[in-house]
Motif scaffolding. Structure first.
Motif, PDB file in Angstrom:
ATOM      1  N   ALA A   1      15.105   7.290   5.714  1.00 45.51           N
ATOM      2  CA  ALA A   1      15.818   7.084   6.974  1.00 45.51           C
ATOM      3  C   ALA A   1      14.947   6.316   7.956  1.00 45.51           C
ATOM      4  N   TYR A   2      13.651   6.690   8.000  1.00 50.68           N
ATOM      5  CA  TYR A   2      12.725   5.984   8.889  1.00 50.68           C
ATOM      6  C   TYR A   2      12.565   4.524   8.460  1.00 50.68           C
ATOM      7  N   THR A   3      12.451   4.303   7.158  1.00 46.94           N
ATOM      8  CA  THR A   3      12.279   2.941   6.646  1.00 46.94           C
ATOM      9  C   THR A   3      13.471   2.067   7.010  1.00 46.94           C
ATOM     10  N   GLU A   4      14.699   2.619   6.837  1.00 45.62           N
ATOM     11  CA  GLU A   4      15.907   1.865   7.171  1.00 45.62           C
ATOM     12  C   GLU A   4      15.982   1.613   8.676  1.00 45.62           C
ATOM     13  N   ARG A   5      15.654   2.644   9.472  1.00 45.84           N
ATOM     14  CA  ARG A   5      15.675   2.489  10.930  1.00 45.84           C
ATOM     15  C   ARG A   5      14.660   1.443  11.396  1.00 45.84           C
ATOM     16  N   GLN A   6      13.471   1.466  10.781  1.00 43.09           N
ATOM     17  CA  GLN A   6      12.434   0.499  11.134  1.00 43.09           C
ATOM     18  C   GLN A   6      12.871  -0.918  10.777  1.00 43.09           C
ATOM     19  N   ARG A   7      13.553  -1.046   9.646  1.00 42.49           N
ATOM     20  CA  ARG A   7      14.040  -2.363   9.239  1.00 42.49           C
ATOM     21  C   ARG A   7      15.058  -2.903  10.238  1.00 42.49           C
ATOM     22  N   ILE A   8      15.968  -2.040  10.684  1.00 40.04           N
ATOM     23  CA  ILE A   8      16.978  -2.453  11.663  1.00 40.04           C
ATOM     24  C   ILE A   8      16.321  -2.843  12.977  1.00 40.04           C
ATOM     25  N   LEU A   9      15.328  -2.054  13.412  1.00 45.32           N
ATOM     26  CA  LEU A   9      14.615  -2.365  14.655  1.00 45.32           C
ATOM     27  C   LEU A   9      13.889  -3.710  14.555  1.00 45.32           C
ATOM     28  N   ASP A  10      13.299  -3.959  13.396  1.00 39.01           N
ATOM     29  CA  ASP A  10      12.593  -5.233  13.195  1.00 39.01           C
ATOM     30  C   ASP A  10      13.576  -6.399  13.258  1.00 39.01           C
ATOM     31  N   GLU A  11      14.771  -6.201  12.669  1.00 40.16           N
ATOM     32  CA  GLU A  11      15.778  -7.258  12.709  1.00 40.16           C
ATOM     33  C   GLU A  11      16.244  -7.507  14.143  1.00 40.16           C
TER      34      GLU A  11
END
Length: 338
Positions: A201-211
């Motif tokens: 969940a953190y990895t997906e959230r971090q990816r969205i934030l980076d985008e």
């Protein structure tokens, strides 16, 4: 081939033995990791310079032997049998020395291989230690080296932990320069990052934030470019108007005007004759409110596009998970039937 079959058999055995979880596999690219180590790159460049020097020495020896052979070929008819044999013996001796020198420098047990192994071994030992730590922390069952003699016909990028090992290697080198207090703080930070990175969940959230961050930075850059372009256009327009005024005062005509410039000049003349301060259609500028509204509309449009892209990405991820789940269920049913 035997090694590959052995590994596949080992994986199959582990897969059957572990019913609670699947086998976790990763791989590294040792050559890629070594290229990221500054000390190795510097030492490797020095070794390459030595190798080039050895090659030049070999070429000099080859040229010398070629000259002797050519001279013997030319003078053979003038020499006695004893002199011919003496020269052939000399040439044979030089060729033997050349082969020995090539073997000494570039052979399987030559200087180049030995010095390269001496150079690489300490770094490889450090990398192997880090790989073992990573395997224990992240519960890997197998970690392969892509650059070894093991034939990997296909390897998905998501299983490549080379960048993570490079990061750990750099951190390990920094730790050697840290105080005890700094080391303790760094270990706590690493532990926190490790726990977060293992959370999907953190990895997906971090990816969205980076985008989102990348999209925001792109939007800011586009606005800057737009403002700079408007400033440049306004400056060019002011320059043209000033040239027109000066030309009218001096009674001269500006050459190479475009049809649009001529039209603006005619409009200005009409305004002057009537004594009214009118602004022509070509000179009309957008108001600050219009500029703000346009920027807001552009931003809302980009936000909608990003939201749509994120939704599409989520749907794709969900579809992939569902497909993986079905594949796993199908595999389980097949194994149960067997």
């Amino acid at each position: 081939m035997k090694k590959l079959l052995f590994i596949l058999a080992l994986i199959s055995f582990s897969s059957n033995a572990q019913t609670a979880r699947g086998v976790k596999i990763g791989y590294i690219d040792m050559e890629y990791i070594l290229e990221k180590v500054p000390d190795y790159a510097d030492a490797n460049n020095q070794l390459e310079q030595k190798a080039q020097k050895w090659k030049q020495e070999i070429e000099v020896k080859k040229t010398e032997i070629t000259k002797l052979k050519d001279a013997l070929k030319t003078e053979r008819v003038l020499l006695t049998k004893e002199l011919i044999e003496e020269r052939e013996e000399e040439i044979g001796h030089l060729e033997k020395e050349l082969l020995e020198y090539q073997e000494k420098r570039f052979g399987p047990q030559g200087d180049l291989i030995i010095q390269k192994s001496v150079l690489v071994k300490p770094i490889q030992d450090q990398i192997f230690t880090i790989v073992q730590d990573v395997a224990e922390q992240r519960k890997y069952d197998f970690i392969f080296d892509k650059s070894s003699d093991l034939t990997m016909l296909f390897a998905a990028q998501k299983y490549d932990i080379s960048d993570y090992v490079v990061k750990k290697l750099a951190a390990s080198q920094k730790r050697e320069e840290m105080t005890k207090k700094q080391l303790k703080a760094q270990e706590a930070k690493d532990a926190l990052e490790e726990s977060l990175e293992e959370n999907p969940a953190y990895t997906e959230r971090q990816r969205i934030l980076d985008e989102k961050k990348a999209a925001r930075e792109k939007l800011i850059e586009e606005r800057k470019l737009d403002i700079e372009q408007k400033k440049a256009d306004a400056a060019e327009k002011r320059k043209k108007l000033l040239e027109e005024r000066n030309a009218k005062k001096n009674g001269t005509v500006i050459e190479n005007k475009s049809s649009e410039d001529n039209k603006e000049a005619d409009n200005k003349e009409e305004v002057k004759d009537s004594g009214e301060e009118k602004v022509t259609t070509e000179e009309k500028k957008p108001t600050p409110a219009e500029i703000r509204q346009k920027a807001i509309d552009d931003r809302n449009k980009k936000l909608e596009e990003r939201k749509k892209a994120i939704e599409d990405k989520k749907k794709k991820i969900a579809a992939d998970k569902e497909a993986a789940k079905k594949a796993k269920e199908q595999k389980t049913e097949t194994e149960n039937k067997d």
